[in-house]
Design a protein around this motif. Sequence first.
Motif, mmCIF file in Angstrom:
data_model
loop_
_atom_site.group_PDB
_atom_site.id
_atom_site.type_symbol
_atom_site.label_atom_id
_atom_site.label_comp_id
_atom_site.label_asym_id
_atom_site.label_seq_id
_atom_site.Cartn_x
_atom_site.Cartn_y
_atom_site.Cartn_z
ATOM 1 N N GLY A 69 0.773 -1.222 0.000
ATOM 2 C CA GLY A 69 0.000 0.000 0.000
ATOM 3 C C GLY A 69 0.809 1.279 0.000
ATOM 4 N N GLU A 70 2.130 1.140 -0.093
ATOM 5 C CA GLU A 70 2.978 2.318 -0.061
ATOM 6 C C GLU A 70 3.808 2.422 -1.342
ATOM 7 N N GLU A 71 4.405 3.584 -1.536
ATOM 8 C CA GLU A 71 5.258 3.785 -2.695
ATOM 9 C C GLU A 71 6.649 3.191 -2.454
ATOM 10 N N ARG A 72 7.334 2.920 -3.539
ATOM 11 C CA ARG A 72 8.709 2.460 -3.444
ATOM 12 C C ARG A 72 9.602 3.631 -3.016
ATOM 13 N N VAL A 73 10.456 3.391 -2.019
ATOM 14 C CA VAL A 73 11.298 4.459 -1.499
ATOM 15 C C VAL A 73 12.761 4.020 -1.458
ATOM 16 N N LEU A 74 13.629 4.999 -1.519
ATOM 17 C CA LEU A 74 15.054 4.728 -1.464
ATOM 18 C C LEU A 74 15.454 4.258 -0.065
ATOM 19 N N VAL A 75 16.317 3.233 -0.030
ATOM 20 C CA VAL A 75 16.898 2.774 1.236
ATOM 21 C C VAL A 75 18.354 3.220 1.317
ATOM 22 N N ALA A 76 19.124 2.869 0.303
ATOM 23 C CA ALA A 76 20.547 3.232 0.277
ATOM 24 C C ALA A 76 21.064 3.121 -1.140
ATOM 25 N N THR A 77 22.010 3.997 -1.483
ATOM 26 C CA THR A 77 22.667 3.919 -2.783
ATOM 27 C C THR A 77 24.165 4.100 -2.613
ATOM 28 N N ALA A 113 32.159 5.492 -7.324
ATOM 29 C CA ALA A 113 33.267 6.088 -6.569
ATOM 30 C C ALA A 113 33.164 5.774 -5.081
ATOM 31 N N GLY A 114 32.103 5.085 -4.680
ATOM 32 C CA GLY A 114 31.952 4.697 -3.275
ATOM 33 C C GLY A 114 31.217 5.693 -2.405
ATOM 34 N N ILE A 115 30.577 6.667 -3.018
ATOM 35 C CA ILE A 115 29.806 7.640 -2.241
ATOM 36 C C ILE A 115 28.465 7.014 -1.864
ATOM 37 N N ARG A 116 28.192 6.980 -0.567
ATOM 38 C CA ARG A 116 26.992 6.334 -0.046
ATOM 39 C C ARG A 116 25.939 7.353 0.375
ATOM 40 N N LYS A 117 24.705 6.949 0.221
ATOM 41 C CA LYS A 117 23.569 7.750 0.678
ATOM 42 C C LYS A 117 22.585 6.812 1.330
ATOM 43 N N VAL A 157 17.162 4.328 8.095
ATOM 44 C CA VAL A 157 18.067 3.187 8.211
ATOM 45 C C VAL A 157 19.470 3.581 8.652
ATOM 46 N N LYS A 158 19.713 4.866 8.809
ATOM 47 C CA LYS A 158 21.053 5.310 9.196
ATOM 48 C C LYS A 158 21.462 4.699 10.532
ATOM 49 N N GLY A 159 22.684 4.171 10.548
ATOM 50 C CA GLY A 159 23.200 3.547 11.755
ATOM 51 C C GLY A 159 22.826 2.081 11.880
ATOM 52 N N ARG A 160 21.929 1.597 11.048
ATOM 53 C CA ARG A 160 21.500 0.196 11.121
ATOM 54 C C ARG A 160 21.875 -0.596 9.870
ATOM 55 N N PHE A 161 21.794 0.043 8.705
ATOM 56 C CA PHE A 161 22.065 -0.631 7.438
ATOM 57 C C PHE A 161 23.387 -0.125 6.861
ATOM 58 N N THR A 162 24.087 -1.015 6.149
ATOM 59 C CA THR A 162 25.330 -0.644 5.484
ATOM 60 C C THR A 162 25.322 -1.191 4.063
ATOM 61 N N ILE A 163 25.579 -0.315 3.106
ATOM 62 C CA ILE A 163 25.632 -0.729 1.705
ATOM 63 C C ILE A 163 27.090 -0.846 1.282
ATOM 64 N N SER A 164 27.373 -1.876 0.477
ATOM 65 C CA SER A 164 28.719 -2.065 -0.045
ATOM 66 C C SER A 164 28.623 -2.544 -1.488
ATOM 67 N N ARG A 165 29.728 -2.411 -2.185
ATOM 68 C CA ARG A 165 29.689 -2.685 -3.628
ATOM 69 C C ARG A 165 31.038 -3.189 -4.104
#
Length: 114
Positions: free
Chosen positions: A42-50, A54-58, A63-71
Amino acid sequence: QVQLVESGGGLVQAGGSLRLSCAASGSISSINAMGWYRQAPGEERVLVATITSAGIRKYADFVKGRFTISRDNAKGTVNLQMNSLKPEDTAVYYCNAASGVNYWGQGTQVTVSS
């Protein structure tokens, strides 16, 4: 063309952890940013992390402090380590790759029980 395949979703209790993985194939050298989005019922798709090539994270504030994105650019993979999960994190999580065109994976369900 880029193809994305996600894995790692599932059911976990509140406070637990899950790790999502996404593997890209095809024209992976053309990919700039990769990331994760989520969509709850019932909700829209939203950004979690990108993360850019170059390794710049958003991160989304929720989710800040709980999730970590890596590539890994060479392998065309992006991972999302999710810790301290909450019931409100329950959603279908989608992998995204941007190369002038947005590509999406099929989605993987994450369910957090209270």
